[in-house]
Design an enzyme around this catalytic site. Structure first.
Site, PDB file in Angstrom:
ATOM      1  N   GLU A  75      40.142  36.332  37.127  1.00  0.00           N
ATOM      2  CA  GLU A  75      41.059  37.223  37.841  1.00  0.00           C
ATOM      3  C   GLU A  75      40.264  38.291  38.573  1.00  0.00           C
ATOM      4  O   GLU A  75      39.408  38.961  37.988  1.00  0.00           O
ATOM      5  CB  GLU A  75      42.049  37.892  36.883  1.00  0.00           C
ATOM      6  CG  GLU A  75      43.027  38.791  37.620  1.00  0.00           C
ATOM      7  CD  GLU A  75      44.102  39.391  36.729  1.00  0.00           C
ATOM      8  OE1 GLU A  75      45.026  40.025  37.274  1.00  0.00           O
ATOM      9  OE2 GLU A  75      44.011  39.243  35.488  1.00  0.00           O
ATOM     10  N   ASP A 121      45.575  38.206  42.477  1.00  0.00           N
ATOM     11  CA  ASP A 121      46.613  39.137  42.045  1.00  0.00           C
ATOM     12  C   ASP A 121      46.911  40.059  43.225  1.00  0.00           C
ATOM     13  O   ASP A 121      46.025  40.756  43.711  1.00  0.00           O
ATOM     14  CB  ASP A 121      46.100  39.926  40.835  1.00  0.00           C
ATOM     15  CG  ASP A 121      47.103  40.926  40.279  1.00  0.00           C
ATOM     16  OD1 ASP A 121      47.694  41.684  41.078  1.00  0.00           O
ATOM     17  OD2 ASP A 121      47.272  40.976  39.047  1.00  0.00           O
ATOM     18  N   THR A 122      48.161  40.063  43.677  1.00  0.00           N
ATOM     19  CA  THR A 122      48.487  40.815  44.896  1.00  0.00           C
ATOM     20  C   THR A 122      48.295  42.313  44.727  1.00  0.00           C
ATOM     21  O   THR A 122      47.965  43.008  45.691  1.00  0.00           O
ATOM     22  CB  THR A 122      49.929  40.523  45.347  1.00  0.00           C
ATOM     23  OG1 THR A 122      50.846  40.862  44.292  1.00  0.00           O
ATOM     24  CG2 THR A 122      50.093  39.051  45.717  1.00  0.00           C
ATOM     25  N   HIS A 125      45.878  43.837  43.022  1.00  0.00           N
ATOM     26  CA  HIS A 125      44.457  44.102  43.227  1.00  0.00           C
ATOM     27  C   HIS A 125      44.034  43.786  44.665  1.00  0.00           C
ATOM     28  O   HIS A 125      43.207  44.502  45.243  1.00  0.00           O
ATOM     29  CB  HIS A 125      43.617  43.283  42.250  1.00  0.00           C
ATOM     30  CG  HIS A 125      43.863  43.621  40.816  1.00  0.00           C
ATOM     31  ND1 HIS A 125      43.525  44.831  40.264  1.00  0.00           N
ATOM     32  CD2 HIS A 125      44.427  42.895  39.820  1.00  0.00           C
ATOM     33  CE1 HIS A 125      43.864  44.850  38.987  1.00  0.00           C
ATOM     34  NE2 HIS A 125      44.416  43.682  38.692  1.00  0.00           N
ATOM     35  N   ARG A 131      53.284  48.233  41.209  1.00  0.00           N
ATOM     36  CA  ARG A 131      53.600  47.442  40.014  1.00  0.00           C
ATOM     37  C   ARG A 131      55.051  47.597  39.580  1.00  0.00           C
ATOM     38  O   ARG A 131      55.386  47.357  38.416  1.00  0.00           O
ATOM     39  CB  ARG A 131      52.642  47.768  38.860  1.00  0.00           C
ATOM     40  CG  ARG A 131      51.270  47.157  39.075  1.00  0.00           C
ATOM     41  CD  ARG A 131      50.335  47.382  37.912  1.00  0.00           C
ATOM     42  NE  ARG A 131      49.368  46.287  37.810  1.00  0.00           N
ATOM     43  CZ  ARG A 131      48.140  46.407  37.331  1.00  0.00           C
ATOM     44  NH1 ARG A 131      47.710  47.578  36.915  1.00  0.00           N
ATOM     45  NH2 ARG A 131      47.339  45.370  37.254  1.00  0.00           N
ATOM     46  N   GLU A 172      53.959  40.003  37.399  1.00  0.00           N
ATOM     47  CA  GLU A 172      53.334  40.968  36.494  1.00  0.00           C
ATOM     48  C   GLU A 172      53.750  42.366  36.909  1.00  0.00           C
ATOM     49  O   GLU A 172      53.586  42.755  38.075  1.00  0.00           O
ATOM     50  CB  GLU A 172      51.802  40.839  36.554  1.00  0.00           C
ATOM     51  CG  GLU A 172      51.085  41.745  35.573  1.00  0.00           C
ATOM     52  CD  GLU A 172      49.577  41.612  35.660  1.00  0.00           C
ATOM     53  OE1 GLU A 172      48.937  41.440  34.614  1.00  0.00           O
ATOM     54  OE2 GLU A 172      49.032  41.672  36.784  1.00  0.00           O
TER      55      GLU A 172
END
Length: 289
Positions: free
Chosen positions: A150, A183-184, A186, A215, A244
């Site tokens: 990740e 991960d969008t 990040h 988030r 997430e």
């Protein structure tokens, strides 16, 4: 694009630990919200009843994935052999748990601790990562678990901050069951756009986290999800897409502090999860075949 990518949700949308009662809650709510996959963070693995959890997941017809990061005193990117050794043991223990659950993926910051580092990654530290993850990948092949790298932002790791960083690390590890995990959340911090990293990863993309820039609720921030999902369609991505999100409404001891979850971005995990599933399904359905 096929809207039947396995759609997942992170257990921290529901509960902050993995004790028996919390696992049952997470499984029931994940199934009720219409998801295909439940992701467990292994930060609380000592309380996780692996056999019971697997039975509950199978009864609910859910796939499972596991994620974790390491700790500063158990960090395989360290120059200290003792610290590396503790990290290596933690990873092998985590792989055994993931395999015991029947997980498809063990992913996350497998390569370092969560936290802001005071210096760049050393040459020796990077070599330690490659050695440890190569051996872990070889072991994982016998379990059917795929390892994910990740890509996390600069405030959470100094190892891989962009897709190209992760691709270089995966090349050096050299095992075909090591995939890229975008991960969008990040990506919004570290990448130039939401398209190029997907295209760069191509058929090596194996796991996706979808999260808003803050988030919270998908679509309530400024991320260009239309371009991102179209890019997934361009490469024909068919793997898991997991929602997430974190809020101080659900506290995971230790991990919430590590991730700097200081405020309530939502209070109702059920509404949040139903909304996220519809949001992702709509975006996948809109992508041309």
């Amino acid at each position: 694009m096929n809207p039947r990518n396995p759609l997942g949700v992170h257990a921290l949308v529901w509960v902050g630990d993995t004790g028996p009662a919390s696992v049952s809650t997470a499984v029931d709510k994940t199934r009720a919200a219409g998801y295909d996959l439940l992701e467990f963070s292994l930060h609380d693995s000592l309380n996780l009843d692996v056999a019971r959890t697997r039975q509950e997941l199978e009864a609910a017809g859910l796939q499972v994935a596991c994620s974790r990061g390491l700790a500063m005193d158990a960090d395989i990117s360290s120059d200290d052999p003792a610290v590396v050794g503790r990290g290596e043991r933690l990873l092998h223990e985590s792989l055994a748990i993931a395999a015991g659950l029947g997980a498809t993926h063990l992913t996350g910051a497998l390569y370092s601790a969560f936290g802001s580092y005071a210096r760049p990654l050393s040459t020796a530290g990077r070599a330690n990562i490659v050695t440890v993850l190569r051996q872990l990948a070889k072991e994982a092949k016998g379990t059917g678990v795929t390892l994910g790298l990740e890509i996390c932002n600069r405030y959470e790791t100094n190892v891989v901050n962009t897709a190209r960083d992760a691709l270089r690390l995966a090349d050096d590890i050299g095992e075909d069951n090591v995939v890229i995990h975008l991960d969008t959340y990040h990506m919004n911090i570290e990448e130039n756009d939401m398209v190029r990293p997907v295209l760069d990863a191509g058929d090596r993309l194996g796991y996706v986290h979808v999260g808003e820039n803050h988030r919270g609720y998908l679509g309530s921030g400024h991320l260009d999800f239309t371009s991102f999902f179209h890019a997934l369609g361009t490469i024909g991505y068919s793997g898991p897409i997991t929602f997430e999100s974190f809020s101080s409404a659900v506290v995971a001891p230790g991990l919430s502090a590590d991730l700097s979850i200081w405020r309530n971005l939502w209070n109702d995990g059920e509404d949040l999860a139903r909304h996220a599933r519809q949001f992702m399904t709509s975006h996948l359905t809109a992508v041309p075949a």
